[in-house]
Design an enzyme around this catalytic site. Structure first.
Site, PDB file in Angstrom:
ATOM      1  CG  HIS A 179      -2.052  -0.873   1.231  1.00 53.71           C
ATOM      2  ND1 HIS A 179      -2.505  -1.522   2.367  1.00 53.71           N
ATOM      3  CD2 HIS A 179      -2.883  -1.260   0.235  1.00 53.71           C
ATOM      4  CE1 HIS A 179      -3.553  -2.267   2.061  1.00 53.71           C
ATOM      5  NE2 HIS A 179      -3.801  -2.126   0.775  1.00 53.71           N
ATOM      6  CB  CYS A 280      -2.231  -0.088   8.821  1.00 49.73           C
ATOM      7  SG  CYS A 280      -1.166  -0.346   7.389  1.00 49.73           S
TER       8      CYS A 280
END
Length: 287
Positions: A179, A280
């Site tokens: 990501h 996250c």
């Protein structure tokens, strides 16, 4: 005061603190029962109680910094729901939902969209595969959008149409940084008028085209070491002055101090076993 120290202080800009509102999810059901990234090893044990303890430290840190922290209820059977950043992208009171790549995480998308609706956001159901703020980072008025492992490039066009912002596509090439929020840290989420937003990043996470874009747009960016990136040091969250980072990212901590930021280390080593860190666990809510 020495002349060098005085000059360094004069050259270090004052940082602007901005009020942050975030969404988090307790890791009550956290475990590693499947493998969808290089960090995950189901054959190794995980400690859910330790994950909760470490997450609570992050939660308390945000409260002490004056953040508005909202909570979405965890769901049994969705161990990765703790990684709230992947649950959507929220800007201008519009919540663009997530449409996960892997079946194991796909139920998280509707769960987060239900929370957004219940809390008054204008929910946009995605047509394209995307993993929320994990691959969409707002830097000033520009959205840096990751692709290569999880989020489809077509979702970048979808986001541009929904939010009316410039979207810069960046291709990730290292599966450990799957990501874009594992390879870029947004340091100035709401820069003062006339000031440029800055970032920190790991060059080796991007292809040549993406790296050229980052170098051109952010010439003053902090370049982190591979060692700090390997503990997800870049997976951090900033209010413009206070930057919450992985406690083991020691050189990044030094770099932040030298640039006038206040790094705050938090140990999320148990959640790192699932491939996630500070950012996250943090979904920004922008009304």
């Amino acid at each position: 005061m020495t002349e060098t120290l005085a000059r360094n202080r004069a050259e270090t800009p004052e940082r602007t603190v901005s009020k942050r509102s975030v969404l988090m999810c307790r890791p009550d059901y956290f475990t590693v029962s499947y493998q969808i990234n290089p960090w995950m090893h189901p054959e190794n044990p995980t400690d859910t109680s330790l994950a909760v303890t470490q997450w609570n430290e992050l939660y308390r840190t945000y409260l002490e910094l004056g953040f508005d922290v909202q909570l979405v209820d965890p769901i049994d059977g969705l161990p990765d729901m703790v990684y709230a950043a992947n649950g959507g992208f929220v800007l201008d009171n519009i919540a663009y939902g997530a449409n996960f790549t892997y079946p194991e995480r796909q139920p998280e998308g509707p769960a987060y969209m239900d929370w957004f609706r219940a809390n008054g956001y204008d929910v946009r159901v995605p047509k394209e595969v995307n993993e929320g703020e994990g691959d969409f980072l707002l830097v000033g008025d520009t959205i840096l959008a990751g692709t290569g492992f999880r989020t489809d490039r077509a979702s970048h066009r979808e986001v541009a149409e929904i939010f009316g912002r410039d979207v810069i596509s960046l291709e990730l090439v290292n599966p450990s940084f799957y990501h874009v929020d594992t390879a870029i840290a947004v340091l100035d989420p709401a820069p003062a008028p006339g000031e440029a937003a800055n970032i920190a990043y790991l060059p080796s996470a991007f292809n040549d085209a993406g790296l050229s874009v980052l170098r051109e747009r952010y010439p003053d960016a902090i370049i982190v070491t591979e060692e700090d990136a390997s503990v997800l040091g870049l997976n951090s969250y900033s209010d413009g002055y206070n930057v919450v980072i992985a406690s083991r990212a020691k050189d990044f901590e030094r770099q932040l101090r030298e640039h006038g930021y206040n790094p705050i280390g938090v140990d999320l080593s148990e959640l790192l076993l699932g491939g996630g860190g500070v950012k996250c666990c943090t979904l920004e809510l922008r009304r």
